[in-house]
Design an enzyme around this catalytic site. Structure first.
Site, PDB file in Angstrom:
ATOM      1  N   ARG A  43     -12.901  34.800  32.290  1.00 26.87           N
ATOM      2  CA  ARG A  43     -11.840  34.710  33.226  1.00 26.87           C
ATOM      3  C   ARG A  43     -10.914  35.894  32.713  1.00 26.87           C
ATOM      4  O   ARG A  43     -11.011  36.349  31.787  1.00 26.87           O
ATOM      5  CB  ARG A  43     -10.920  33.522  33.064  1.00 26.87           C
ATOM      6  CG  ARG A  43     -10.542  33.232  31.641  1.00 26.87           C
ATOM      7  CD  ARG A  43      -9.593  31.844  31.844  1.00 26.87           C
ATOM      8  NE  ARG A  43      -9.338  31.704  30.408  1.00 26.87           N
ATOM      9  CZ  ARG A  43      -8.950  30.265  29.935  1.00 26.87           C
ATOM     10  NH1 ARG A  43      -8.944  29.237  30.670  1.00 26.87           N
ATOM     11  NH2 ARG A  43      -8.847  30.031  28.823  1.00 26.87           N
ATOM     12  N   HIS A 103      30.274  39.197  30.404  1.00 26.38           N
ATOM     13  CA  HIS A 103      30.623  40.754  30.205  1.00 26.38           C
ATOM     14  C   HIS A 103      29.429  40.970  28.935  1.00 26.38           C
ATOM     15  O   HIS A 103      28.886  42.174  29.146  1.00 26.38           O
ATOM     16  CB  HIS A 103      31.978  40.568  29.649  1.00 26.38           C
ATOM     17  CG  HIS A 103      32.266  42.042  29.058  1.00 26.38           C
ATOM     18  ND1 HIS A 103      32.362  42.549  27.721  1.00 26.38           N
ATOM     19  CD2 HIS A 103      32.895  43.080  29.940  1.00 26.38           C
ATOM     20  CE1 HIS A 103      32.615  43.730  27.760  1.00 26.38           C
ATOM     21  NE2 HIS A 103      32.902  44.031  28.832  1.00 26.38           N
ATOM     22  N   MET A 160      -6.278  19.006  33.138  1.00 25.32           N
ATOM     23  CA  MET A 160      -7.009  17.942  33.800  1.00 25.32           C
ATOM     24  C   MET A 160      -8.154  17.387  32.937  1.00 25.32           C
ATOM     25  O   MET A 160      -8.173  17.721  31.939  1.00 25.32           O
ATOM     26  CB  MET A 160      -7.879  18.443  35.173  1.00 25.32           C
ATOM     27  CG  MET A 160      -6.313  18.618  36.121  1.00 25.32           C
ATOM     28  SD  MET A 160      -7.329  19.131  37.820  1.00 25.32           S
ATOM     29  CE  MET A 160      -7.470  20.919  37.447  1.00 25.32           C
ATOM     30  N   GLY A 191      -5.607  22.506  30.206  1.00 21.73           N
ATOM     31  CA  GLY A 191      -5.580  21.492  29.364  1.00 21.73           C
ATOM     32  C   GLY A 191      -4.864  20.447  30.512  1.00 21.73           C
ATOM     33  O   GLY A 191      -4.526  19.281  29.900  1.00 21.73           O
ATOM     34  N   LYS A 217     -13.158  28.502  37.331  1.00 22.76           N
ATOM     35  CA  LYS A 217     -14.116  28.432  36.396  1.00 22.76           C
ATOM     36  C   LYS A 217     -15.627  28.632  37.196  1.00 22.76           C
ATOM     37  O   LYS A 217     -16.462  29.384  36.822  1.00 22.76           O
ATOM     38  CB  LYS A 217     -13.989  27.019  35.781  1.00 22.76           C
ATOM     39  CG  LYS A 217     -15.102  26.681  34.738  1.00 22.76           C
ATOM     40  CD  LYS A 217     -14.827  25.313  33.928  1.00 22.76           C
ATOM     41  CE  LYS A 217     -15.566  25.490  32.839  1.00 22.76           C
ATOM     42  NZ  LYS A 217     -14.936  25.997  31.678  1.00 22.76           N
ATOM     43  N   TYR A 227      18.266  53.889  48.057  1.00 20.65           N
ATOM     44  CA  TYR A 227      17.965  53.854  46.579  1.00 20.65           C
ATOM     45  C   TYR A 227      18.564  52.386  46.087  1.00 20.65           C
ATOM     46  O   TYR A 227      19.315  51.616  46.974  1.00 20.65           O
ATOM     47  CB  TYR A 227      18.799  55.010  45.859  1.00 20.65           C
ATOM     48  CG  TYR A 227      20.180  54.814  45.720  1.00 20.65           C
ATOM     49  CD1 TYR A 227      21.242  54.135  45.101  1.00 20.65           C
ATOM     50  CD2 TYR A 227      21.101  55.548  47.149  1.00 20.65           C
ATOM     51  CE1 TYR A 227      22.412  54.168  45.347  1.00 20.65           C
ATOM     52  CE2 TYR A 227      22.312  55.575  47.268  1.00 20.65           C
ATOM     53  CZ  TYR A 227      23.081  54.726  46.300  1.00 20.65           C
ATOM     54  OH  TYR A 227      24.539  54.605  46.389  1.00 20.65           O
ATOM     55  N   SER A 260      27.150  51.221  49.588  1.00 23.19           N
ATOM     56  CA  SER A 260      26.505  50.855  48.369  1.00 23.19           C
ATOM     57  C   SER A 260      26.783  49.353  48.220  1.00 23.19           C
ATOM     58  O   SER A 260      27.859  48.979  48.282  1.00 23.19           O
ATOM     59  CB  SER A 260      26.995  51.681  47.274  1.00 23.19           C
ATOM     60  OG  SER A 260      26.441  51.130  46.083  1.00 23.19           O
ATOM     61  N   CYS A 283      24.048  48.881  43.876  1.00 24.31           N
ATOM     62  CA  CYS A 283      24.533  49.081  42.813  1.00 24.31           C
ATOM     63  C   CYS A 283      24.935  47.908  42.065  1.00 24.31           C
ATOM     64  O   CYS A 283      25.686  48.106  40.823  1.00 24.31           O
ATOM     65  CB  CYS A 283      26.024  50.435  42.830  1.00 24.31           C
ATOM     66  SG  CYS A 283      27.161  49.697  43.533  1.00 24.31           S
ATOM     67  N   ARG A 311     -16.570  19.028  34.303  1.00 26.38           N
ATOM     68  CA  ARG A 311     -14.973  20.049  34.108  1.00 26.38           C
ATOM     69  C   ARG A 311     -14.536  20.131  35.129  1.00 26.38           C
ATOM     70  O   ARG A 311     -15.180  20.437  36.428  1.00 26.38           O
ATOM     71  CB  ARG A 311     -15.389  21.302  33.466  1.00 26.38           C
ATOM     72  CG  ARG A 311     -15.841  20.916  31.809  1.00 26.38           C
ATOM     73  CD  ARG A 311     -15.622  22.348  31.151  1.00 26.38           C
ATOM     74  NE  ARG A 311     -15.616  22.333  29.667  1.00 26.38           N
ATOM     75  CZ  ARG A 311     -16.777  22.451  29.149  1.00 26.38           C
ATOM     76  NH1 ARG A 311     -17.774  22.751  29.737  1.00 26.38           N
ATOM     77  NH2 ARG A 311     -16.721  22.571  27.789  1.00 26.38           N
ATOM     78  N   ARG A 326      33.343  55.334  41.579  1.00 24.47           N
ATOM     79  CA  ARG A 326      34.026  54.139  42.169  1.00 24.47           C
ATOM     80  C   ARG A 326      35.595  54.334  41.903  1.00 24.47           C
ATOM     81  O   ARG A 326      35.748  54.308  40.610  1.00 24.47           O
ATOM     82  CB  ARG A 326      33.365  52.776  41.851  1.00 24.47           C
ATOM     83  CG  ARG A 326      34.167  51.620  42.629  1.00 24.47           C
ATOM     84  CD  ARG A 326      33.492  50.281  42.335  1.00 24.47           C
ATOM     85  NE  ARG A 326      33.815  49.786  40.874  1.00 24.47           N
ATOM     86  CZ  ARG A 326      33.306  48.794  40.261  1.00 24.47           C
ATOM     87  NH1 ARG A 326      32.543  48.009  41.167  1.00 24.47           N
ATOM     88  NH2 ARG A 326      33.544  48.397  39.085  1.00 24.47           N
ATOM     89  N   THR A 378      26.167  43.847  45.034  1.00 22.87           N
ATOM     90  CA  THR A 378      25.700  42.512  45.162  1.00 22.87           C
ATOM     91  C   THR A 378      26.093  41.479  44.169  1.00 22.87           C
ATOM     92  O   THR A 378      26.007  40.382  44.362  1.00 22.87           O
ATOM     93  CB  THR A 378      24.141  42.438  45.124  1.00 22.87           C
ATOM     94  OG1 THR A 378      23.579  43.385  44.232  1.00 22.87           O
ATOM     95  CG2 THR A 378      23.638  42.857  46.527  1.00 22.87           C
TER      96      THR A 378
END
Lengths: 918, 918
Positions: B356, B478, B107, B105, B26, B889, B802, B869, B96, B656, B805
């Protein structure tokens, strides 16, 4: 010029033990004996290097080999004062393979080499035994035709072609046995053999002894690469590149009538290891006769005699016997190990034909090692390196009386074969559930508990049974795991069995075994027998566990104690035990456990009525309900811990907070659910829904471990209270208590921090209430890869690490122990895996993660105490690996404590000698 | 002496944007405006450092603060030509808070500071408005009493004590509104307020303006650490150590009658981003009136007017409006971003009170960023850094018509809330199974498929539905996974729903929804509505997927295309897609996918009749039976691959081999099993037994992935044949084909070697048969920790990696995605995990394993191609992480391609600027 040939004979041999890689085991043994002044038929060894050259150069011999063989032949001739190919006094030879490591029966041999139409006559004259000479000759032609010339059956219908000739001859002569053939018949056989060779192979049988010799040497070299030899090497991890040596040695004959004979012997008992000469012999016989079992061999000495009607060698030829006894001493002194020897007596003269370290039972291995230390033959460290840890384990188990088992096998009583999950032997009557097992055992029956698979609810029944037999599950199944921990005999995953709980029958191979029928399990081999087989209990267990035998009354125990003392002073690793009950802890302490590395609290949850309270806690719908149920469990857990603390008497006790998913504690049958609904004041439907809601797709990766204690901190709180209260109570009794509280399945440091807060808060409250101070630690399991990878963070706050390699293996490999049975066998059979990672730590994968965790953990806290409490803690290779990681201790089931100790000692000794070598 | 106070006002401010950390957002905005020549009521900012000092030193002010505040007050007085505490022309102040980052809002604020019994009279005189003056006064006393003196309700029954005084007064006066109170009433209120303070707090209300000021400064500092402020910071990752600045600023009043007013505005539309001034104002009102919604604000300009009866600021005060428009331009030029401003007009004079960066919708963010590049305000890279990738995703989804949704909310039609699993909006009629979904959709109905949970067998039904609603399962269930891949709207795990398949009803909150009833899903928020809500389709999808709109007719699409072009030239990572069907591949290519990173072959297995052949293969008892069934599947798979190769038209396609455990393909209901038994010519009992035998305790860790292809190489062989045959066929058509065959779940290098052998052998055979040469690669998934840890060995033989994960996260964490829902929410809610590791790569754990694998893999093969992948491939933070790992990739579902592209571009830009900074 490279030396390809090493002479042995007379008083001097060129090679010996130190050149074993070059001259092979057999050649080295022969050379050693010569150098020890032991009578050995002279000869020479062609090196393994020559064999390697042979294969690298299109099956040709290296330069200089011919000359060296000829020169050595001359030395043999001089030594024996006979001549190779001489028509009057012909030297005959055996040509035998001899690799670095014994490959029994895998390669080829040619005997009686040097015989031909002329020399055979000389031999007949010399021995005054024409039949002997021509029998030798026809055998030689037959063997040479097969081994060197390669005359094999032409098609599947034909058996050995030479044998077919013999059979034809016998038919013509209308006789049954080879020995019924006359000298002329034998002569005719030689003619027919040679004709067969000529017709089939278009070559003449070589009359020239030198040609025979070179053919045989080449044939032995070639036999290194037969299919069966290659397969054997693969199985035994013997490199193909080693090659075999060839031993060309003068023939001696034990079948030259009076004053001749042959025998085999062990310098000590290969069964018990007792320091007594042990062997068999036959008069007027060849070595093959002893081995082949055509004639029953006789005991070598009076001590061995069980039948006064036979005469031992000691009695028949006391001089020869004395000579052998002398040799026995020399050999043991030289090799510092028990030897397995072969000898032949030719017309009153003793010749030693072989010496090598004798194979022996685990029991004998142990006994010999300890005795040899006492005798000053070997050092304590050598003794420790000789006894394989697994062998030690076998010492503990009851075994079947070998005679009785042989009988059972003969009678066709072996019904099936499963996984040898819990070594040892057990006999008992079949029961099909835990309650029956308890009830029958309660009235003094020996029972075998037979289940499709076992679960924690079967624990008391398993405990009551002599042995456990399951039709599914692998080496790491519940049955197998518990069996090992309890020291129970177990055959698991015996798929051939068709178990019917309702009818209480097992169907197998058309047979039906009913409840109450006797069966016998050999947990060491996995065999299942119908009927009873006598067992022999282990003395060591009688002393340590049953306490029915005093140590001083058991020489075996005293030797065992000695070996353990040596192991204790050699090892660097601490040895703890996995024990959930005072009784297990007691056994472990008797075996020398130095603490408890894993006390699973969930096993306690199944005991007696407490399962009701546990279930009440699980099905409670709110905190209040859970806390109410937990309050009921608290005093029971406290009592358990007090019992364990008392037994451990000042040794550290690592207690793991609740680990399994809650649904494992819930009932599954309609009746049980209805019962529980009634007990907990709910409806069958509501309870079924609750049970359904707790169902998990992959329970192994589900809501378990610290994830329970985090969502339900009141459970951890209760357990911490019970532990610290128990510690206070026992401390009041004047007993030192070292509790270590272990948080399972931590993956995030935050999980550990939160659980530690709960434990610390509860502990503080209890200690204030008791006005006592208990030194406790809070540590964590490292059992999922994320914990290993972030061990630096966890190590900052945890007070110890304990590797849970069971789960770490499952997660790191993405392989469920229970489900892997479906493909693991295939993987092992096809060499995709070198060994079962659930039995032995997978060093290249799981081991690397452990290494990362150790390094990161110690980076966070230099002296962070680390141990392992997975099943691997009792597996010798894994113990060695833990030593190499620098762990502080391994923890294993009570009955594996001594195995682990020995393994740890061996690891330390290997380490030391490796460092010395550097 | 440390500078604690920064002045702003007149033509000059001491701070500005660069000192934002010191003077707060501010304060910086106010200073910036002053320096831009924009009229701002003067004042000064006390630094955040002073606040930090305050907390570090037992709530005391730093040395020198007092002097500096006094000096700055003097400058304000000089600027305004008024005096603080002056009885005739009193300066009043607002005090302020203003942290670095806006905490709206959270403080405290004190307004009208400086009023007391004397100055209030001056103010009344000066403004000629006694009521105004005393209303200000009573508000000040009330605010000060609450915020500074801390007068709070004494118990739960009491509401705000000052408000209770007002209510009492109104009751006495028998009036309803505050505005009905007279000046005397207000004066009396002040007296009563002061009395209340004295009675309750035993202190006098301070008359001294300086005392008021210091009290207020301290109160604002203290409000940094209120419970709600701390909670807010925790939620928004704002460090507690930052502290807040305090802005002491002259009061200006928009409620001084004629020529006064107040307003808020955005420099561009926060909804659409269009470059139009957008705001609201009120005449004779204070800022709070606009915000609080007591009076309805009016449109700021003519363009915004929808009602001719009202007058805009542009019309009422054209000069002021022109002045604001000028300021708007200056601010945007300065901040190079859309601003959210507050202004007050006091008696014809404009004062700006705040500026802002304005909050905006995803759509506006995107539009503004692209426009500002066109306007030369920002660079392309800055535009890319402004649009958050997730926002882009939202651009693609149909959305509910906001008015219609508001109506539905108002009418109480929101029935439940689940997981926002598939963003977007969907309306349709409820069906309860896949067949119905297909059938209803077939006759033109829009349907919502409602399931307890979905399975691969529901695929076609899911495809046919507008949206999917499930009562169980998490973000990675799924249903959610498929929804994202298909771009389907989905609300998952909506536990409140009680779904009854038999009755075809959903019970929720007492309501019963029947088959055929309309419901609406907001997949972005997780809301489920009863009844229809209108949706608006995304223009971009109309252009790219539906092709119902031409690019040139869609300005939105053209902007989108531009942004993507910029992203493409900025990014380093390749972007591929996970697609199992030609149609999915087509969508992905339209979105700019550069290849397929994961084509799952098992999804194909469920199509049409082929499931029969698949099941036949599984239940076959021998190789012959399996091969026979596989022969039926081959042509179908081949056709699938041909379709995909054609669409991908020269882009690489990673396929795969079969991954899921075989039991996933088998039926479970008695009827289905009977049908299959009939089809395969076996008995119900035998088939049930077979299905039972395939059951797994932990299917995730079971017999799946390459473990299938190793035990049943004929499956891999068939798949390799189908791939290479398809490649040959398509190549014949003149289309380039780049197949990459990927072996899943490899843990041991041996597994990969064996599978590669099978693939190579099959490929060689097919290529010989076709007399063609196909350049294919064989690589592996890295999806279990052991593979990551041994990536050096695997990297030697694999032609690409590949990262899977999804599974790597499950195994590395020991956490089943399906089961984790039971505790993951708890973990996230309790900050045990910072984020859901199944949505965003767990960088500290799983990420470390990936790093190890990348390093080891590249050590084995320097240029080893590596991608990801897993589901994470479309999650921006994870994409950034993959960039940092140096992967080649990422592969994600078709509808995430542009998200991934943008994320990749941002990662590259961040990287660049980081390197620059070094």
């Amino acid at each position: 010029m490279t030396k390809h040939v090493y002479f042995f004979g007379g008083k001097k041999a060129e090679a010996g033990e130190k050149l074993k890689n070059l001259v092979g085991g057999k050649g080295a043994g022969l050379a050693d004996m010569v150098n020890l002044g032991i009578p050995v038929p002279p000869g020479f060894t062609i090196t393994t290097e020559a064999c390697v050259y042979f294969y690298k150069h299109g099956m040709t011999f290296p330069d200089g080999l011919k000359e060296q063989v000829m020169a050595n032949m001359k030395r043999v001739e001089e030594t024996m004062a006979m001549k190779f190919g001489d028509t009057k006094n012909p030297l005959l030879f055996s040509v035998r393979s001899g690799a670095r490591v014994s490959m029994p029966g895998m390669m080829d041999t040619v005997l009686n080499l040097g015989l031909n139409e002329k020399t055979v006559k000389g031999l007949a004259k010399l021995t005054k035994n024409e039949r002997f000479a021509y029998d030798c000759y026809r055998r030689f032609v037959q063997m040479y035709g097969d081994v060197v010339l390669g005359l094999k059956p032409e098609n599947k219908e034909e058996s050995d072609p030479f044998e077919e000739v013999i059979e034809a001859k016998k038919k013509e002569k209308k006789v049954k046995l080879d020995t019924d053939l006359t000298v002329d018949d034998l002569k005719d056989l030689v003619v027919r053999f040679k004709k067969l060779i000529k017709t089939r192979l278009k070559v003449d049988f070589p009359e020239d002894p030198w040609e025979q010799l070179w053919g045989s040497i080449g044939a032995v070299f070639k036999s290194w690469n037969t299919e069966r030899a290659i397969a054997y090497r693969e199985l035994n991890n013997i490199p193909d590149t080693w090659g075999t040596a060839v031993n060309v040695q003068c023939m001696v004959f034990g079948n030259m009538g009076e004053g001749s004979g042959t025998g085999v012997a062990f310098t000590r008992s290969p069964t018990t290891g007792v320091d007594e000469f042990y062997g068999e012999y036959l008069l007027n016989a060849q070595g093959e006769d002893v081995v082949a079992g055509i004639r029953t061999p006789l005991p070598i000495n009076k001590k061995q005699k069980t039948d006064d009607s036979v005469q031992s060698l000691e009695e028949v030829m006391p001089d020869i016997y004395a000579q052998i006894m002398q040799i026995r001493g020399n050999l043991e002194k030289h090799y510092r190990d028990m030897q397995d020897v072969e000898f032949t007596i030719q017309k009153g003269k003793l010749w030693m034909l072989q010496t090598r370290n004798g194979k022996r039972t685990a029991f004998a291995e142990f006994k010999i090692a300890v005795d040899m230390v006492k005798e000053g033959l070997i050092t304590k460290e050598e003794a420790l390196m000789r006894v394989k840890p697994e062998q030690l384990d076998q010492l503990m188990r009851p075994i079947f009386d070998p005679n009785d088992k042989a009988k059972a096998l003969k009678s066709g009583n072996m019904a099936a074969r499963g996984l040898n999950a819990g070594p040892g032997a057990a006999t008992g009557r079949v029961v099909f559930n835990a309650e029956d097992a308890e009830a029958w055992a309660g009235r003094g029956e020996k029972v075998i508990l037979v289940r499709v698979e076992t679960s924690p609810e079967d624990l008391r029944g398993m405990n009551a049974a002599q042995g456990i037999l399951t039709s599914t599950g692998g080496v790491s199944s519940h049955a197998a795991l518990v069996a090992r921990q309890m020291g129970k005999i177990c055959v698991a995953g015996c798929g051939e069995l068709d178990i019917d709980y309702k009818k209480k029958t097992i169907k197998v191979k058309g047979k039906v075994i009913k409840e109450g029928d006797y069966i016998s399990l050999d947990g060491t081999t996995g065999e299942v027998f119908v009927g009873e087989i006598k067992t022999i209990p282990s003395e060591i267990l009688q002393v340590l566990v049953d306490k029915t035998l005093k140590p001083k009354d058991s020489p075996v125990y005293k030797d065992f104690e000695l070996l353990m003392k040596w192991a204790d002073s050699a090892r660097k690793l601490g040895i703890r035990t996995n024990a959930d009950e005072p009784k297990q802890a007691e056994v472990a302490v008797a075996f020398g456990a130095e603490g408890i590395g894993l006390c699973r609290t969930e096993h306690m949850f199944f005991e007696g009525d407490r399962i009701d309270a546990v279930r009440e806690m699980i099905v409670a719908n709110d905190l209040k309900g859970r806390v109410k149920a937990l309050k009921k469990i608290l005093p029971m857990q406290k009592k358990d811990f007090m019992g364990i603390f008392r037994v451990m008497n000042g040794l550290p006790v690592t207690i793991r907070t609740l680990d399994p998913p809650l649904h494992e504690f819930l009932p599954h049958t309609e009746k049980e659910i209805k019962d529980l609904a009634k007990k907990t004041g709910t409806t069958f439907e509501a309870l079924s829904a609750k049970i359904q809601s707790l169902h998990e797709a992959n329970p192994m990766l589900g809501h378990r471990g610290c994830r329970l204690g985090i969502v339900y901190p009141e459970i951890t709180e209760m357990q911490a209270q019970a532990i610290i209260e128990a510690a206070c109570e026992v401390k009041k009794e004047g007993i030192k208590v070292i509790p270590e509280i272990m948080i399972p399945l931590v993956g995030y440091v935050n999980e550990f921090v939160l659980q530690k807060e709960v434990v610390d808060k509860a502990a503080k409250e209890v200690m204030a209430r008791y006005k006592m101070d208990i030194e406790y630690k809070v540590g964590t399991m490292i059992e999922i890869p994320r914990a290993a990878i972030t061990a630096d963070e966890i190590g900052k706050v945890a007070e110890f690490f304990s590797f849970g390699t069971n789960d770490l293996t499952q997660t790191a490999m993405g392989m469920s122990r229970d489900d892997a049975v479906k493909f693991l066998r295939f993987y092992l059979d096809n060499n995709i895996l070198a060994y079962d990672p659930f039995q032995r730590i997978d060093e290249d994968g799981v081991g690397k993660l452990m290494k990362i965790a150790v390094d990161l953990g110690r980076k966070a806290k230099k002296n962070l105490k680390m141990g392992i409490c997975g099943e691997h803690g009792g597996e010798p290779n894994s113990v060695e690996f833990c030593h190499s990681l620098g762990l502080n201790y391994v923890s294993c089931s009570p009955y594996r404590v001594t195995v682990a100790k020995l393994a740890a000692a061996r690891a330390a000794i290997k380490d030391k000698s490796k460092k010395k070598a550097k």
